[in-house]
Design a protein around this motif. Structure first.
Motif, PDB file in Angstrom:
ATOM      1  N   TYR A   1     -20.101 -13.559-114.914  1.00 21.25           N
ATOM      2  CA  TYR A   1     -19.391 -12.942-116.117  1.00 21.25           C
ATOM      3  C   TYR A   1     -19.335 -11.612-116.110  1.00 21.25           C
ATOM      4  O   TYR A   1     -19.849 -10.546-116.689  1.00 21.25           O
ATOM      5  CB  TYR A   1     -20.413 -13.223-117.433  1.00 21.25           C
ATOM      6  CG  TYR A   1     -20.810 -14.814-117.585  1.00 21.25           C
ATOM      7  CD1 TYR A   1     -20.145 -15.628-118.481  1.00 21.25           C
ATOM      8  CD2 TYR A   1     -21.902 -15.200-116.890  1.00 21.25           C
ATOM      9  CE1 TYR A   1     -20.600 -16.921-118.472  1.00 21.25           C
ATOM     10  CE2 TYR A   1     -22.360 -16.652-117.149  1.00 21.25           C
ATOM     11  CZ  TYR A   1     -21.693 -17.505-118.073  1.00 21.25           C
ATOM     12  OH  TYR A   1     -21.979 -18.799-118.289  1.00 21.25           O
TER      13      TYR A   1
ATOM     14  N   TYR B   1     -16.822  -9.645-117.314  1.00 19.55           N
ATOM     15  CA  TYR B   1     -16.464  -9.108-118.699  1.00 19.55           C
ATOM     16  C   TYR B   1     -17.497  -8.481-119.505  1.00 19.55           C
ATOM     17  O   TYR B   1     -17.379  -7.680-120.296  1.00 19.55           O
ATOM     18  CB  TYR B   1     -15.544 -10.104-119.361  1.00 19.55           C
ATOM     19  CG  TYR B   1     -16.065 -11.267-119.410  1.00 19.55           C
ATOM     20  CD1 TYR B   1     -17.056 -11.534-120.786  1.00 19.55           C
ATOM     21  CD2 TYR B   1     -16.083 -12.614-119.151  1.00 19.55           C
ATOM     22  CE1 TYR B   1     -17.832 -12.633-121.290  1.00 19.55           C
ATOM     23  CE2 TYR B   1     -16.460 -13.618-119.209  1.00 19.55           C
ATOM     24  CZ  TYR B   1     -17.275 -13.638-120.403  1.00 19.55           C
ATOM     25  OH  TYR B   1     -18.084 -14.838-120.694  1.00 19.55           O
ATOM     26  N   ARG B   2     -18.892  -9.066-119.224  1.00 22.87           N
ATOM     27  CA  ARG B   2     -19.755  -8.536-120.110  1.00 22.87           C
ATOM     28  C   ARG B   2     -20.043  -7.132-120.013  1.00 22.87           C
ATOM     29  O   ARG B   2     -20.850  -6.487-121.001  1.00 22.87           O
ATOM     30  CB  ARG B   2     -21.044  -9.471-119.782  1.00 22.87           C
ATOM     31  CG  ARG B   2     -20.992 -10.819-120.166  1.00 22.87           C
ATOM     32  CD  ARG B   2     -22.462 -11.735-119.591  1.00 22.87           C
ATOM     33  NE  ARG B   2     -22.349 -13.019-120.081  1.00 22.87           N
ATOM     34  CZ  ARG B   2     -23.335 -14.058-119.763  1.00 22.87           C
ATOM     35  NH1 ARG B   2     -24.505 -13.439-119.019  1.00 22.87           N
ATOM     36  NH2 ARG B   2     -23.323 -15.119-120.210  1.00 22.87           N
TER      37      ARG B   2
ATOM     38  N   SER C   1     -18.009  -4.536-119.662  1.00 28.21           N
ATOM     39  CA  SER C   1     -17.140  -3.977-120.308  1.00 28.21           C
ATOM     40  C   SER C   1     -16.957  -4.281-122.054  1.00 28.21           C
ATOM     41  O   SER C   1     -16.381  -3.633-122.760  1.00 28.21           O
ATOM     42  CB  SER C   1     -15.711  -4.208-120.012  1.00 28.21           C
ATOM     43  OG  SER C   1     -15.425  -5.511-119.973  1.00 28.21           O
ATOM     44  N   ILE C   2     -17.775  -5.398-122.462  1.00 28.74           N
ATOM     45  CA  ILE C   2     -17.894  -5.809-123.781  1.00 28.74           C
ATOM     46  C   ILE C   2     -18.922  -5.003-124.818  1.00 28.74           C
ATOM     47  O   ILE C   2     -20.160  -4.822-124.349  1.00 28.74           O
ATOM     48  CB  ILE C   2     -17.973  -7.045-124.040  1.00 28.74           C
ATOM     49  CG1 ILE C   2     -16.652  -7.706-123.769  1.00 28.74           C
ATOM     50  CG2 ILE C   2     -18.272  -7.461-125.632  1.00 28.74           C
ATOM     51  CD1 ILE C   2     -16.863  -9.441-123.839  1.00 28.74           C
TER      52      ILE C   2
ATOM     53  N   LYS D   1     -21.781 -11.632-126.356  1.00 32.23           N
ATOM     54  CA  LYS D   1     -20.602 -11.095-125.719  1.00 32.23           C
ATOM     55  C   LYS D   1     -19.723 -12.085-125.166  1.00 32.23           C
ATOM     56  O   LYS D   1     -18.360 -11.789-125.166  1.00 32.23           O
ATOM     57  CB  LYS D   1     -21.080 -10.397-124.343  1.00 32.23           C
ATOM     58  CG  LYS D   1     -21.664  -8.861-124.839  1.00 32.23           C
ATOM     59  CD  LYS D   1     -21.874  -8.082-123.724  1.00 32.23           C
ATOM     60  CE  LYS D   1     -22.754  -6.516-123.892  1.00 32.23           C
ATOM     61  NZ  LYS D   1     -23.014  -5.910-122.758  1.00 32.23           N
ATOM     62  N   ASP D   2     -20.235 -13.271-124.714  1.00 31.22           N
ATOM     63  CA  ASP D   2     -19.127 -14.573-124.291  1.00 31.22           C
ATOM     64  C   ASP D   2     -18.558 -14.840-125.571  1.00 31.22           C
ATOM     65  O   ASP D   2     -17.408 -15.267-125.588  1.00 31.22           O
ATOM     66  CB  ASP D   2     -20.240 -15.518-123.673  1.00 31.22           C
ATOM     67  CG  ASP D   2     -20.977 -15.486-122.636  1.00 31.22           C
ATOM     68  OD1 ASP D   2     -20.409 -14.459-122.087  1.00 31.22           O
ATOM     69  OD2 ASP D   2     -21.640 -16.072-122.166  1.00 31.22           O
TER      70      ASP D   2
ATOM     71  N   HIS E   1     -15.759 -12.346-126.328  1.00 30.74           N
ATOM     72  CA  HIS E   1     -14.811 -12.559-125.395  1.00 30.74           C
ATOM     73  C   HIS E   1     -13.740 -13.854-125.422  1.00 30.74           C
ATOM     74  O   HIS E   1     -12.833 -13.543-125.168  1.00 30.74           O
ATOM     75  CB  HIS E   1     -15.537 -12.617-123.911  1.00 30.74           C
ATOM     76  CG  HIS E   1     -14.522 -12.887-122.680  1.00 30.74           C
ATOM     77  ND1 HIS E   1     -13.632 -11.895-122.334  1.00 30.74           N
ATOM     78  CD2 HIS E   1     -14.189 -14.274-122.180  1.00 30.74           C
ATOM     79  CE1 HIS E   1     -12.684 -12.392-121.169  1.00 30.74           C
ATOM     80  NE2 HIS E   1     -13.082 -13.837-121.177  1.00 30.74           N
ATOM     81  N   HIS E   2     -14.399 -14.695-126.053  1.00 32.31           N
ATOM     82  CA  HIS E   2     -13.595 -15.935-126.185  1.00 32.31           C
ATOM     83  C   HIS E   2     -12.888 -15.946-127.275  1.00 32.31           C
ATOM     84  O   HIS E   2     -11.655 -16.464-127.237  1.00 32.31           O
ATOM     85  CB  HIS E   2     -14.598 -17.226-126.705  1.00 32.31           C
ATOM     86  CG  HIS E   2     -14.056 -18.383-127.017  1.00 32.31           C
ATOM     87  ND1 HIS E   2     -13.613 -19.328-126.197  1.00 32.31           N
ATOM     88  CD2 HIS E   2     -13.856 -18.946-128.424  1.00 32.31           C
ATOM     89  CE1 HIS E   2     -13.071 -20.416-126.859  1.00 32.31           C
ATOM     90  NE2 HIS E   2     -12.999 -20.223-128.145  1.00 32.31           N
TER      91      HIS E   2
ATOM     92  N   GLY F   1     -11.541 -13.192-128.105  1.00 28.32           N
ATOM     93  CA  GLY F   1     -10.610 -11.814-127.906  1.00 28.32           C
ATOM     94  C   GLY F   1     -10.676 -10.622-128.899  1.00 28.32           C
ATOM     95  O   GLY F   1     -11.476 -10.220-129.342  1.00 28.32           O
ATOM     96  N   GLU F   2      -9.377 -10.446-129.568  1.00 28.16           N
ATOM     97  CA  GLU F   2      -9.123  -9.107-130.424  1.00 28.16           C
ATOM     98  C   GLU F   2      -9.560  -9.605-131.764  1.00 28.16           C
ATOM     99  O   GLU F   2      -9.400  -8.899-132.822  1.00 28.16           O
ATOM    100  CB  GLU F   2      -7.810  -8.645-130.256  1.00 28.16           C
ATOM    101  CG  GLU F   2      -7.366  -8.081-129.085  1.00 28.16           C
ATOM    102  CD  GLU F   2      -8.309  -6.911-128.466  1.00 28.16           C
ATOM    103  OE1 GLU F   2      -8.759  -6.170-129.675  1.00 28.16           O
ATOM    104  OE2 GLU F   2      -8.783  -6.846-127.461  1.00 28.16           O
TER     105      GLU F   2
END
Length: 277
Positions: free
Chosen positions: A94, A96-97, A99-100, A128-129, A132-133, A135-136
């Motif tokens: 993961y 992306y974790r 940067s979240i 965080k997942d 991420h799912h 998004g914005e």
């Protein structure tokens, strides 16, 4: 085993539609007599060896009867081990974790409530997942149905375990129940309540979002709370204590509301009598 030693080789076979144990050994009159006498073995002309029906054969008894005179090879009777290829475990990453960023108060609330380090790491990673799912999309705009679909997708497509499913749900619930609701109920200073004016403003905004045209006030909630308790059979004295009324006279106002509610209840016997006349 010495070359001169006698031996009996045991193996499985099917003879005349029956599972049997074959006894193969070099010709020996005395050994053949003992096999026939002790184990009730039969001679097969087609297979050119002695055999015993498998349903009557007992390896332990056979071994006890012959192991002092001959070497018994029963390797063919041992269960065959089937080698199952080991599948390589795929470790999902993961990236992306890192940067979240977690919502303000999420980590702090976990630490304040003294969750274990392991639970904190797990909750933070899983939330965080979740972020991420979607998004914005603002977290406050994500509804229950969307959350259920997200978890269902993890179960069906991600094949997560029941334990991980519960942890992910709890990580999400922690945000909405502890962090978001906590911010709504606490005042500007942690641990202190909102002032009456702030509560009234919050109720007004909530009513507007729900499409309620009539202005919602804290007194309306207090009034509804007391009326529901009374209609559920709660003793008037307990309601007085909960509302902080100094006199029972003040609390008794709710009994009039409750009576109006009771008067509207239709007696089912009235229908019976009306139909019979």
């Amino acid at each position: 085993m010495p070359q001169s030693a006698k031996s009996i080789i045991l193996s499985k076979a099917n003879h005349r539609q029956e599972d049997v144990i074959l006894l193969r050994f070099d010709y020996d009159v005395e050994l053949a007599r003992r096999v026939k006498q002790v184990e009730r073995a039969r001679w097969s002309q087609t297979m050119r060896c002695w055999y015993i029906p498998e349903r009557l054969f007992n390896l332990h008894s056979f071994f006890e009867a012959f192991h002092k005179q001959v070497y018994i090879d029963y390797s063919d009777l041992k269960p065959k081990l089937t080698l199952v290829p080991v599948q390589k475990r795929i470790v999902k990453t993961y990236p992306y974790r890192k940067s979240i960023e977690l919502p303000k108060g999420y980590l702090e609330e976990l630490e304040q409530k003294r969750y274990s380090d392991s639970t904190i790491r797990t909750y933070c990673a899983y939330f965080k997942d979740f972020i991420h799912h979607f998004g914005e999309q603002p977290l406050d705009s994500i509804g229950t149905e969307a959350i259920n679909q997200y978890v269902h997708g993890l179960v069906k497509k991600g094949h997560i375990s029941a334990s991980q499913q519960n942890q992910r749900i709890n990580a999400i619930k922690f945000y909405y129940e502890k962090v978001v609701d906590g911010e709504r109920l606490e005042g500007p200073v942690p641990g202190t309540p909102y002032c009456p004016t702030s509560i009234a403003e919050i109720l007004y905004e909530a009513g507007a979002k729900a499409g309620i045209r009539r202005r919602v006030t804290p007194h309306m909630l207090r009034h509804s709370f007391a009326t529901h308790l009374l209609e559920q059979g709660v003793d008037l004295r307990y309601i007085q204590e909960l509302l902080g009324h100094g006199s029972s006279k003040t609390t008794e106002i709710y009994t009039h509301v409750s009576k109006n509610y009771i008067e509207k209840i239709k007696n089912p016997l009235d229908d019976i009598f009306n139909h019979s006349t």
